[in-house]
Design a protein around this motif. Sequence first.
Motif, PDB file in Angstrom:
ATOM      1  N   GLU A 289       0.837  -1.204   0.000  1.00 26.17           N
ATOM      2  CA  GLU A 289       0.000   0.000   0.000  1.00 26.17           C
ATOM      3  C   GLU A 289       0.875   1.259   0.000  1.00 26.17           C
ATOM      4  O   GLU A 289       0.504   2.276  -0.579  1.00 26.17           O
ATOM      5  CB  GLU A 289      -0.915   0.004   1.231  1.00 26.17           C
ATOM      6  N   VAL A 290       2.018   1.189   0.656  1.00 27.76           N
ATOM      7  CA  VAL A 290       2.925   2.336   0.699  1.00 27.76           C
ATOM      8  C   VAL A 290       3.588   2.526  -0.658  1.00 27.76           C
ATOM      9  O   VAL A 290       3.672   3.645  -1.177  1.00 27.76           O
ATOM     10  CB  VAL A 290       3.996   2.141   1.796  1.00 27.76           C
ATOM     11  N   ARG A 291       4.043   1.423  -1.251  1.00 30.98           N
ATOM     12  CA  ARG A 291       4.722   1.536  -2.544  1.00 30.98           C
ATOM     13  C   ARG A 291       3.793   2.030  -3.646  1.00 30.98           C
ATOM     14  O   ARG A 291       4.222   2.688  -4.585  1.00 30.98           O
ATOM     15  CB  ARG A 291       5.329   0.182  -2.930  1.00 30.98           C
ATOM     16  N   GLU A 292       2.512   1.695  -3.558  1.00 28.06           N
ATOM     17  CA  GLU A 292       1.563   2.055  -4.611  1.00 28.06           C
ATOM     18  C   GLU A 292       0.968   3.448  -4.419  1.00 28.06           C
ATOM     19  O   GLU A 292       0.261   3.948  -5.294  1.00 28.06           O
ATOM     20  CB  GLU A 292       0.423   1.025  -4.657  1.00 28.06           C
ATOM     21  N   ALA A 293       1.215   4.075  -3.291  1.00 28.00           N
ATOM     22  CA  ALA A 293       0.559   5.353  -2.978  1.00 28.00           C
ATOM     23  C   ALA A 293       1.030   6.470  -3.902  1.00 28.00           C
ATOM     24  O   ALA A 293       2.193   6.527  -4.301  1.00 28.00           O
ATOM     25  CB  ALA A 293       0.815   5.727  -1.527  1.00 28.00           C
ATOM     26  N   ASN A 294       0.096   7.362  -4.212  1.00 25.78           N
ATOM     27  CA  ASN A 294       0.431   8.572  -4.974  1.00 25.78           C
ATOM     28  C   ASN A 294       0.995   9.661  -4.072  1.00 25.78           C
ATOM     29  O   ASN A 294       1.717  10.548  -4.531  1.00 25.78           O
ATOM     30  CB  ASN A 294      -0.811   9.112  -5.681  1.00 25.78           C
ATOM     31  N   LEU A 295       0.640   9.590  -2.782  1.00 27.53           N
ATOM     32  CA  LEU A 295       1.090  10.598  -1.817  1.00 27.53           C
ATOM     33  C   LEU A 295       1.304   9.923  -0.471  1.00 27.53           C
ATOM     34  O   LEU A 295       0.495   9.088  -0.047  1.00 27.53           O
ATOM     35  CB  LEU A 295       0.036  11.709  -1.685  1.00 27.53           C
ATOM     36  N   LEU A 296       2.388  10.270   0.200  1.00 27.90           N
ATOM     37  CA  LEU A 296       2.651   9.773   1.554  1.00 27.90           C
ATOM     38  C   LEU A 296       2.454  10.908   2.548  1.00 27.90           C
ATOM     39  O   LEU A 296       2.937  12.023   2.327  1.00 27.90           O
ATOM     40  CB  LEU A 296       4.081   9.243   1.670  1.00 27.90           C
ATOM     41  N   VAL A 317      13.414   3.264   6.090  1.00 25.29           N
ATOM     42  CA  VAL A 317      12.505   2.186   5.680  1.00 25.29           C
ATOM     43  C   VAL A 317      11.886   2.506   4.319  1.00 25.29           C
ATOM     44  O   VAL A 317      11.755   1.631   3.459  1.00 25.29           O
ATOM     45  CB  VAL A 317      11.410   1.956   6.732  1.00 25.29           C
ATOM     46  N   LEU A 318      11.515   3.761   4.097  1.00 27.04           N
ATOM     47  CA  LEU A 318      10.954   4.147   2.803  1.00 27.04           C
ATOM     48  C   LEU A 318      11.963   3.915   1.687  1.00 27.04           C
ATOM     49  O   LEU A 318      11.600   3.492   0.584  1.00 27.04           O
ATOM     50  CB  LEU A 318      10.521   5.614   2.831  1.00 27.04           C
ATOM     51  N   THR A 319      13.238   4.171   1.975  1.00 25.71           N
ATOM     52  CA  THR A 319      14.281   3.901   0.982  1.00 25.71           C
ATOM     53  C   THR A 319      14.374   2.410   0.705  1.00 25.71           C
ATOM     54  O   THR A 319      14.504   1.979  -0.447  1.00 25.71           O
ATOM     55  CB  THR A 319      15.643   4.433   1.479  1.00 25.71           C
ATOM     56  N   GLU A 320      14.284   1.593   1.766  1.00 23.99           N
ATOM     57  CA  GLU A 320      14.318   0.136   1.598  1.00 23.99           C
ATOM     58  C   GLU A 320      13.135  -0.345   0.766  1.00 23.99           C
ATOM     59  O   GLU A 320      13.243  -1.329   0.026  1.00 23.99           O
ATOM     60  CB  GLU A 320      14.319  -0.539   2.972  1.00 23.99           C
ATOM     61  N   LEU A 321      12.014   0.347   0.860  1.00 27.82           N
ATOM     62  CA  LEU A 321      10.818  -0.007   0.091  1.00 27.82           C
ATOM     63  C   LEU A 321      10.832   0.610  -1.313  1.00 27.82           C
ATOM     64  O   LEU A 321       9.885   0.416  -2.079  1.00 27.82           O
ATOM     65  CB  LEU A 321       9.556   0.460   0.826  1.00 27.82           C
ATOM     66  N   ALA A 322      11.893   1.351  -1.648  1.00 28.31           N
ATOM     67  CA  ALA A 322      12.042   1.993  -2.963  1.00 28.31           C
ATOM     68  C   ALA A 322      10.922   2.984  -3.246  1.00 28.31           C
ATOM     69  O   ALA A 322      10.481   3.123  -4.381  1.00 28.31           O
ATOM     70  CB  ALA A 322      12.113   0.935  -4.065  1.00 28.31           C
ATOM     71  N   CYS A 323      10.451   3.675  -2.206  1.00 25.13           N
ATOM     72  CA  CYS A 323       9.426   4.701  -2.435  1.00 25.13           C
ATOM     73  C   CYS A 323       9.829   6.030  -1.791  1.00 25.13           C
ATOM     74  O   CYS A 323       8.983   6.838  -1.419  1.00 25.13           O
ATOM     75  CB  CYS A 323       8.066   4.244  -1.927  1.00 25.13           C
ATOM     76  N   HIS A 324      11.138   6.239  -1.662  1.00 27.88           N
ATOM     77  CA  HIS A 324      11.628   7.469  -1.045  1.00 27.88           C
ATOM     78  C   HIS A 324      11.440   8.678  -1.944  1.00 27.88           C
ATOM     79  O   HIS A 324      11.578   9.818  -1.475  1.00 27.88           O
ATOM     80  CB  HIS A 324      13.116   7.311  -0.684  1.00 27.88           C
TER      81      HIS A 324
END
Length: 447
Positions: A289-296, A317-324
Amino acid sequence: MKAESPVSAQGSGAPEKRQKVLLVGVAFSQADSTGEGTLDELAALADTAGMMVLDRLMQRRESPDARYFIGKGKAQEIADLCERLEIDAVLFDHELSPAQARNLEKLTEAAILTRTEVILHIFAGRARTRQARLQVELAQLKYEMPRLRRMWTHLSRIEGGVRRGGVGAGRGPGETQLEVDRRASRKRVRELERSLEQIQRRKETETGPRKEQLTIALVGYTNVGKSSLMNALTGTGAFVEDRLFATLDATTRLLTTPQKQTALLTDTVGFIRNLPHDLVASFQATLEEVREANLLLHVADVTSEQLDAQMAAVRDVLTELACHETPTLTVLNKADRLPKATALSELCARYDNAVVVSAHTGSGLDQLLTAIDERMAAAQAQVRIRTAPGDGRLRAYLAEHGTVLGEAYSGTETTFDALVGPRVLGRLRQQFPDASITETRKAPVAK
């Protein structure tokens, strides 16, 4: 004193007998001023796991000791405390090698635990859905597999130490069983991974239509008030508790902004400093759900003395999830607990134009919703659509999947101005090939 099982407390409530624990932390730099703060967090983890903290020790070192991690003198001090206070377990704020843990167990005659083991135990006690339970079990197995030899050495010390020099002295009682356990663990890991893949495929089928809507994910350190903020923004009743890791399963609600834009708002599991890698890997489905989000929405506790360190841990953690690189809005929560003289404008500027709010009192929520409106508009394409008069199907589709900014009618056509997400724009062109669709402002590339 005999070492007990590593974590006997229940993560979701007070057990009949609480383990008595000693906390140990090490600062490896003179500039490291977070030592006591990290032990405060470790104490909160222990309390959440149902343990009773009797004392704490902090040491400064240049590097870990190969034998005990801490110095030999400090290790003996811990052993003396364990005997005097009848300590059941020593809880380290760091990872230990199996050999270091084994040496400390022999010296202290107490169970040796790490923060990772306690976090995994808390997750196990709080997992409610089948997916969460499987994810936690997978993380536990991956963490334990390299440490199985230590567990069997511990068993050998308790049950078979008298065999030294006698019959069978070349093989400890757990040696054959060790290989059996390793094979069983590897098999179970494969089973869990297959089960989680099946659950994920089913979820993708069930939630496929959601991908046409904008999605916003609440991320942040554990216990910063993400669930309370979700309730305040959506008027719903997501579970809230003033405890670490109160939320493990993702919860999604519909958010409607003052400008009548809609998005799916998802509350996710809280992060923590040095979040175990196996736990992040095992919770890939939930964190999707975090990786697919348009906005955090990066929610932080503005009153925390460890605010900067906690925000840095979340970014790791966001960097580890590749959504930084996902567009992010910083939300400083719990403003109602700030001293009245606090300069909020300085806080906002310091943290990249953050919004300061209180989910508890509602203060700042209007400003937050306005900021979300602006970010949502920026994440969408602005389009002008010309179609035949009376095309109610297209009008209904726009109302459900986008935001209609205006519409005009003439004798020969109807014109709509609207905001739509990248996926919706593609679907519009597929489903309404006779309509004339022009992008007056392009959308970002779809995730």
